[in-house]
Write an enzyme that holds these catalytic residues in place. Structure first.
Site, short mmCIF file in Angstrom:
data_model
loop_
_atom_site.label_atom_id
_atom_site.label_comp_id
_atom_site.label_asym_id
_atom_site.label_seq_id
_atom_site.Cartn_x
_atom_site.Cartn_y
_atom_site.Cartn_z
CG HIS A 1 -0.38 0.29 2.52
ND1 HIS A 1 -0.08 -0.68 3.44
CD2 HIS A 1 0.00 1.46 3.10
CE1 HIS A 1 0.43 -0.14 4.52
NE2 HIS A 1 0.50 1.17 4.34
CG ASP B 1 -0.01 -4.04 2.81
OD1 ASP B 1 0.09 -3.46 1.72
OD2 ASP B 1 -0.03 -3.43 3.90
CB SER C 1 3.28 1.48 6.35
OG SER C 1 2.10 1.63 7.07
#
Length: 354
Positions: free
Chosen positions: A83, A113, A191
């Site tokens: 993402h 992901d 992230s």
């Protein structure tokens, strides 16, 4: 005057006196510092740029985002979240020494992901992380997270493993299983950064937070490193992860739906069978229409898959979990209910089209 000179002498003495030594670091603080100083050079900042278009498809503005990444080898490969790079037309990586370099996507796995990107840089400028293992993690174990929350590079947060084996749904709707939950603060921008154990080894890659305010509230998630070690070699070699498939789309049928539709048990009702797929090759049948149950449209008329290799099914998620543990080319047994009969099919799993 005498008092004034005395006060001046005392003030001057204080200014010239060496600073008092700071308190001694605790063993835990020394460990934190050691881990941070060893791992921080392996963590990068990733800036993404995506173009926005007007109604005539003319580019109007550039939208930028930020995330973190983890250097995994001296070949310039960097692990991050899917993402973080999704939809980006341009990627820029900032290294520990401040160097800014263009990057390109090597491989992506939206189902977990994960993504691998690459920069072109001499090996001596790269400090790869050390990989640990996640199978031996225990709830309560201390972990450390490094990332770039809100663009603040090289931030360290500390917490514990709050839970193991969590399930999280990726943006594409697929379930990611075995997720690590931690209370180490993971904010937007973190992230793709590493989750480290007390030896400074990577046990996970930070991927998301659960928060109604877009900030850490003590519930963060990381993809376990054992999953990463299985997936990354394929991402580097092929650019994607090869997975087996049956070649169907289906709908979950629970006990209530089964009773209303007159089906013998819960399972997965086949809505569509894709052309030239393994399911089509053995004659599995898709739905012939739809019926409305309350506010839900339910496919009817297709085969109801009740088990794969003897394992009963209740949902597409369970089917996906079973298939992910099987190999491309493996022959599987499919039990279905068709009309008022039960049937068994054997089919050979093929690679899911990209």
């Amino acid at each position: 005057m005498r008092y004034g000179l005395t006060a001046l002498f005392i003030f001057s003495t204080l200014l010239l006196a060496p600073p008092s030594p700071s308190h001694a670091l605790t063993e835990e603080e020394e460990t934190n510092i050691r881990i941070y100083e060893a791992a921080n050079p392996s963590v990068v900042n990733i800036t993404t740029t995506a173009l926005a278009y007007d109604i005539s498809y003319n580019p109007t503005a550039a939208e930028t985002g930020s995330g973190s990444g983890t250097i995994i080898d001296t070949g310039g490969h960097i692990l991050t979240n899917y993402h973080v790079v999704e939809g980006a037309q341009r990627l820029e990586v900032t290294l520990f020494d401040g160097s800014k370099l263009p990057a390109e996507v090597v491989g992506v796995d939206p189902n977990n992901d994960l993504a691998v990107i690459k920069i072109d840089v001499p090996p001596d400028k790269l400090t790869p992380v050390r990989m640990g293992d996640s199978a031996s993690l225990k709830v309560g174990q201390r972990v450390l997270a490094i990332g770039n929350p809100f663009g603040l590079e090289g931030s360290l947060t500390i917490g514990i493993v709050s839970s193991l084996g969590r399930t999280m749904r990726a943006a594409n709707g697929k379930l990611i299983r075995g997720i690590i939950q931690t209370d180490a603060a993971i904010n937007p921008g973190s992230s793709g950064g590493p989750l480290l154990d007390n030896d400074g080894k990577v046990v996970g890659v930070n991927t998301a937070i659960f928060s109604p305010v877009e900030g850490s509230v003590g519930i963060g998630f990381a993809i376990p490193v054992d999953t990463i070690k299985q997936i990354v070699p394929e991402l580097v070699e092929k650019g994607y992860v090869a997975r087996p498939w049956l070649g169907i789309s289906g709908q979950d049928i629970d006990t209530t739906f089964a009773k209303v539709l007159g089906l013998p048990s819960p399972g997965v009702l086949i809505a569509d069978v894709f052309k030239d797929s393994p399911a089509a090759g053995v004659g599995l049948k898709g739905s012939t229409g739809y019926t409305r149950l309350g506010n839900i449209l339910v496919a009817v008329g297709g085969d109801l898959i009740t088990a794969i290799n003897g394992t009963t099914l209740n949902s597409m998620d369970e089917m996906g979990q079973i298939l992910n543990n099987l190999a491309i080319g493996e022959t599987v047994s499919i039990n279905v209910a068709r009309d008022n009969d039960t049937m068994e099919f054997e089919l050979r799993l093929e690679e899911m089209p990209r």
